[in-house]
Design an enzyme around this catalytic site. Sequence first.
Site, short mmCIF file in Angstrom:
data_model
loop_
_atom_site.label_atom_id
_atom_site.label_comp_id
_atom_site.label_asym_id
_atom_site.label_seq_id
_atom_site.Cartn_x
_atom_site.Cartn_y
_atom_site.Cartn_z
N GLY A 139 -8.97 3.80 -9.98
CA GLY A 139 -9.09 4.87 -10.96
C GLY A 139 -9.18 6.23 -10.29
O GLY A 139 -8.80 6.39 -9.13
N GLU A 173 -1.79 12.50 -8.53
CA GLU A 173 -0.32 12.40 -8.42
C GLU A 173 0.13 11.26 -7.51
O GLU A 173 1.20 10.68 -7.72
CB GLU A 173 0.26 13.68 -7.80
CG GLU A 173 0.29 14.86 -8.71
CD GLU A 173 0.43 16.13 -7.88
OE1 GLU A 173 1.35 16.19 -7.05
OE2 GLU A 173 -0.41 17.03 -8.07
N HIS A 197 -1.23 8.28 -7.15
CA HIS A 197 -1.20 7.02 -7.93
C HIS A 197 -0.02 7.02 -8.91
O HIS A 197 0.62 6.00 -9.13
CB HIS A 197 -2.49 6.88 -8.76
CG HIS A 197 -3.73 6.72 -7.95
ND1 HIS A 197 -4.68 7.70 -7.87
CD2 HIS A 197 -4.17 5.69 -7.19
CE1 HIS A 197 -5.68 7.29 -7.11
NE2 HIS A 197 -5.39 6.08 -6.67
N GLN A 229 -15.78 -3.75 -1.52
CA GLN A 229 -15.18 -3.03 -0.39
C GLN A 229 -15.99 -1.80 0.03
O GLN A 229 -15.55 -1.05 0.89
CB GLN A 229 -13.73 -2.67 -0.71
CG GLN A 229 -13.52 -1.61 -1.77
CD GLN A 229 -12.06 -1.49 -2.16
OE1 GLN A 229 -11.48 -2.36 -2.79
NE2 GLN A 229 -11.43 -0.39 -1.76
N GLU A 266 1.17 4.30 1.13
CA GLU A 266 1.20 4.26 2.60
C GLU A 266 0.07 5.09 3.21
O GLU A 266 -0.18 5.00 4.40
CB GLU A 266 2.56 4.76 3.11
CG GLU A 266 3.66 3.74 2.89
CD GLU A 266 5.04 4.24 3.27
OE1 GLU A 266 5.19 5.45 3.55
OE2 GLU A 266 5.97 3.42 3.22
N GLN A 301 -4.73 -0.65 5.33
CA GLN A 301 -4.86 -1.48 4.12
C GLN A 301 -3.51 -2.14 3.78
O GLN A 301 -3.45 -3.34 3.47
CB GLN A 301 -5.34 -0.63 2.95
CG GLN A 301 -5.21 -1.33 1.60
CD GLN A 301 -5.85 -0.54 0.48
OE1 GLN A 301 -7.06 -0.52 0.36
NE2 GLN A 301 -5.06 0.09 -0.38
#
Length: 289
Positions: free
Chosen positions: A31, A35, A37, A61, A150, A155
């Site tokens: 959430g 921009e 996301h 996490q 990226e 991750q």
Amino acid sequence: MRTVHTLKELRAVLKVYRGQGKRIGLVPTMGSLHEGHISLVHKALEAADVVVTSVFVNPMQFGANEDLDNYPRTLQADQDRLRAAGNTLVFAPAASEIYPEGPECHTRITVPEVSEGHCAVTRPDHFGGVATVVTMLFNMVQPDVAVFGEKDYQQLAVIRKLVRDLFIPVEIIGATTVRATDGLARSSRNVYLSDGERLRAPTLYRVMRETGAALVAGNRNFSHLEQSAREVLFAEGLQPDYFNIVNSSTLKPAQPGDTELTILAAAFLGSTRLIDNLSLSLKPLNPHS
Ligand code: PAF
């Protein structure tokens, strides 16, 4: 655009889409959408008919002294942005839906090697928590394709390995980092920056670009480049967490013969931790020149 909060509702809605032969895309998020996301949602819409965006601040996490309680939660604004972007379905579960007995008692996924070093030095349990929740989201949504930014390079490497190692039938797409005009990578944590910190924040990417230019020019003294970069960051008011030049695939320290390199960096600005990366394709060094 519909929002569901339970696995039962999610499965009921997805069953209809699957029955219609639709290709399903997943964009996992915590959430506080920006921009960056939204660019992931656009990318997912190019690859799938139906896009599910999950909005879940995953307690597993976060480390004990991290920002779990203060992490921005803005579901209404997130829904508005997602609707405007053409997203199909929002999955916004409560923590009790995902971890009925609490995150501590839950099965955990460990992805070796790529989960080590870099961010894991200061956040040792972070990637286990990410790998676990992402695996659960894959099992809940069963997407054909999933899109990740990226910006979180380590991750993305963890997720790609997880999918390979566990034979999870999903295509992983990495989406280019979205930056402000001054170069700062868009991040939900940028809202923590004071006005003064925001002005200094692009230094991280600037120093990465300067290091990248030195590598392109043929400098292969990696440890010296890393050390100088850390010194510049420190001199400009950032507290470098790490600044590492690595092999883009293995995330291990770069070797002089490597041609695909990535600079991975994280730095604190006040209490805000910024992370970023820059990948470079270099010409092989000519041993006879
Ligand atoms: O990148 C994030 O926002 C999170 O780590 C993710 C992938 C949504 C898992 O909680």
